[in-house]
Design a protein around this motif. Structure first.
Motif, PDB file in Angstrom:
ATOM      1  N   HIS A  50     -14.464  62.057  78.035  1.00  0.00           N
ATOM      2  CA  HIS A  50     -13.453  61.395  77.204  1.00  0.00           C
ATOM      3  C   HIS A  50     -12.179  62.235  77.145  1.00  0.00           C
ATOM      4  N   MET A  60      -8.458  62.954  75.384  1.00  0.00           N
ATOM      5  CA  MET A  60      -7.644  62.783  74.186  1.00  0.00           C
ATOM      6  C   MET A  60      -6.367  63.578  74.394  1.00  0.00           C
ATOM      7  N   GLN A  77      -7.891  63.060  61.171  1.00  0.00           N
ATOM      8  CA  GLN A  77      -7.901  62.112  62.294  1.00  0.00           C
ATOM      9  C   GLN A  77      -8.484  62.774  63.550  1.00  0.00           C
ATOM     10  N   ARG A 137     -12.288  63.213  63.072  1.00  0.00           N
ATOM     11  CA  ARG A 137     -12.999  61.932  63.287  1.00  0.00           C
ATOM     12  C   ARG A 137     -13.099  61.616  64.769  1.00  0.00           C
ATOM     13  N   SER A 138     -11.997  61.843  65.496  1.00  0.00           N
ATOM     14  CA  SER A 138     -11.992  61.546  66.945  1.00  0.00           C
ATOM     15  C   SER A 138     -13.012  62.407  67.681  1.00  0.00           C
ATOM     16  N   TYR A 141     -17.413  61.426  69.456  1.00  0.00           N
ATOM     17  CA  TYR A 141     -17.997  61.687  70.785  1.00  0.00           C
ATOM     18  C   TYR A 141     -19.213  62.605  70.738  1.00  0.00           C
TER      19      TYR A 141
END
Length: 198
Positions: free
Chosen positions: A179, A181, A189, A192-193, A197
């Motif tokens: 993933h 980012m 934020q 949480r992100s 994962y």
């Protein structure tokens, strides 16, 4: 456990904030392994630095520094308005040495502070040596290894990873090799992100 690769340059102001984000994640009990991947943003900048005059539209820099200082406050990070950009090649090599002796965290925080708070030319070998010494590095060993080309292969490997993950800027996070980012957001934020994962 999260496996996080972070593509970063010491000339990236948002990467400085990332050091604070990771410290806070640790405090919050988030388990992760992190690898900082050197991403040389401006290899063409001369060692004496390059003026930032005309780099951004009028008023842009003021707004950006206002935002950076707002984001940085939570982590005790302060930014001053820069007049020059500096070459980071040798500093990135020094960072690779710092990793090899388990002192990357201390070194990176000091080098970011030198660049963005103290406005020092980290491309200057004497300034870099002073920062490295304050971070507890053996500067004689570090310079001998850098001069022998020991860490150039690390930067080549980093370029391969930049290509593999199609990284186009800093900071870029690759989580569990799957993933991507990009950029920095407020702490909750970001947390949480990352946790999404895990």
């Amino acid at each position: 456990m999260l496996d996080i690769k972070i593509f970063s340059d010491f000339a990236c102001p948002f990467c400085f904030i990332v050091t604070g984000i990771f410290d806070k994640l640790k405090e919050d009990g988030v388990e992760f392994a992190i690898e900082w991947i050197p991403y040389e943003m401006h290899p063409d900048i001369p060692l004496e630095g390059k003026s930032v005059e005309g780099k951004h539209p009028k008023g842009y820099a003021e707004k950006m520094y206002e935002m950076l200082n707002k984001l940085g406050t939570e982590y005790g990070i302060k930014y001053k308005m820069q007049e020059k950009d500096y070459n980071t090649h040798r500093a990135l090599l020094a960072g690779e040495y710092a990793k090899s002796v388990g002192k990357y965290d201390e070194f990176s925080k000091k080098i970011f502070k030198a660049y963005f708070t103290d406005l020092k030319n980290i491309g200057n070998k004497d300034i870099l040596d002073d920062i490295a010494k304050k971070a507890g590095l053996n500067i004689e060993e570090m310079n001998n290894l850098i001069n022998a080309g020991k860490y150039e292969a690390n930067l080549k490997r980093a370029k391969n990873l930049i290509g593999k993950f199609e990284v186009e800027g800093t900071p870029t996070f690759i989580i569990n090799d799957q993933h991507k980012m990009v950029g920095v957001r407020p702490y909750e934020q970001m947390k949480r992100s990352f946790l999404a994962y895990s």
